[in-house]
Write a protein that holds these residues in place. Structure first.
Motif, mmCIF file in Angstrom:
data_model
loop_
_atom_site.group_PDB
_atom_site.id
_atom_site.type_symbol
_atom_site.label_atom_id
_atom_site.label_comp_id
_atom_site.label_asym_id
_atom_site.label_seq_id
_atom_site.Cartn_x
_atom_site.Cartn_y
_atom_site.Cartn_z
ATOM 1 N N PHE A 63 -83.056 -19.569 -12.624
ATOM 2 C CA PHE A 63 -82.944 -20.569 -13.680
ATOM 3 C C PHE A 63 -82.719 -19.799 -14.983
ATOM 4 O O PHE A 63 -83.643 -19.205 -15.525
ATOM 5 C CB PHE A 63 -84.232 -21.392 -13.699
ATOM 6 N N VAL A 64 -81.479 -19.769 -15.462
ATOM 7 C CA VAL A 64 -81.151 -19.072 -16.702
ATOM 8 C C VAL A 64 -81.280 -20.093 -17.831
ATOM 9 O O VAL A 64 -80.635 -21.140 -17.811
ATOM 10 C CB VAL A 64 -79.733 -18.469 -16.658
ATOM 11 N N PHE A 65 -82.134 -19.760 -18.821
ATOM 12 C CA PHE A 65 -82.428 -20.726 -19.869
ATOM 13 C C PHE A 65 -82.435 -20.078 -21.245
ATOM 14 O O PHE A 65 -82.551 -18.868 -21.380
ATOM 15 C CB PHE A 65 -83.782 -21.396 -19.604
ATOM 16 N N SER A 66 -82.322 -20.926 -22.239
ATOM 17 C CA SER A 66 -82.438 -20.511 -23.632
ATOM 18 C C SER A 66 -83.763 -21.059 -24.154
ATOM 19 O O SER A 66 -84.098 -22.215 -23.887
ATOM 20 C CB SER A 66 -81.284 -21.068 -24.446
ATOM 21 N N VAL A 67 -84.464 -20.268 -24.926
ATOM 22 C CA VAL A 67 -85.765 -20.704 -25.443
ATOM 23 C C VAL A 67 -85.646 -21.824 -26.471
ATOM 24 O O VAL A 67 -86.619 -22.522 -26.734
ATOM 25 C CB VAL A 67 -86.558 -19.523 -26.055
ATOM 26 N N ASP A 68 -84.460 -22.025 -27.027
ATOM 27 C CA ASP A 68 -84.295 -23.078 -28.034
ATOM 28 C C ASP A 68 -83.344 -24.194 -27.597
ATOM 29 O O ASP A 68 -82.847 -24.948 -28.416
ATOM 30 C CB ASP A 68 -83.869 -22.487 -29.377
#
Length: 166
Positions: A63-68
């Motif tokens: 699961f590749v995600f951005s913190v914002d």
């Protein structure tokens, strides 16, 4: 003679066009190498792991995600609500952001309470290039032999992901 010259001209034009035909676009690296990438990943406690440290013989969702990213936050919340449906799956949550930013996300969602979730930072952004990502989040499903089954980029429903885990 005139017809022979015309025929040669037509054939040479055809051959010239065939040689200038556009090449097939290159496949994304994750499709060329359909296994979990071996990049070094930094855990919230500062330890560094690679794919060799993951559990074997169990399906994995990267699961590749951005913190914002609001879509990432919504997907994280949905995943945590339905975590029982993923009990036989390890989930590797990876962000291209710095470990400090990832740690805030980790603490906010209390990821430490979920045994099958590993959260890590990969701030060199190699993960983004490997998956050829243009939008967050990205979910990439691997079978128990760590071979790619399906990749999703952008908003996705968890039931779509679950289809590829069973």
């Amino acid at each position: 003679m005139r017809y022979l010259l015309l025929l040669c001209l037509c054939i040479s034009t055809f051959l010239a066009q065939a040689q200038n035909a556009p090449a097939q676009p290159a496949k994304s690296p994750y499709l060329q190498y359909p296994v979990i990438p071996a990049f070094p990943l930094t855990l919230p406690d500062g330890h560094v792991i690679t794919k060799n440290d993951l559990r074997k013989n169990i399906p994995t969702v990267v699961f590749v995600f951005s913190v914002d990213c609001d879509h990432c936050k919504a997907l994280t919340e949905d995943l945590l609500k339905h975590i029982d449906e993923f009990k036989k799956t390890q989930i590797l949550m990876v962000t291209p952001f710095k470990p400090e930013q990832m740690k805030e996300y980790y603490d906010h969602y209390k990821i430490q309470n979920y045994r099958n979730i590993i959260m890590a930072s990969e701030p060199t952004r190699q993960i983004m290039y490997f998956y050829d990502m243009h939008y967050f989040p990205g979910l990439f499903v691997y079978n128990k032999k760590q071979a790619l089954v399906k990749g999703f980029e952008g908003t996705v429903k968890l039931d779509q992901v679950l289809k590829y885990l069973n």
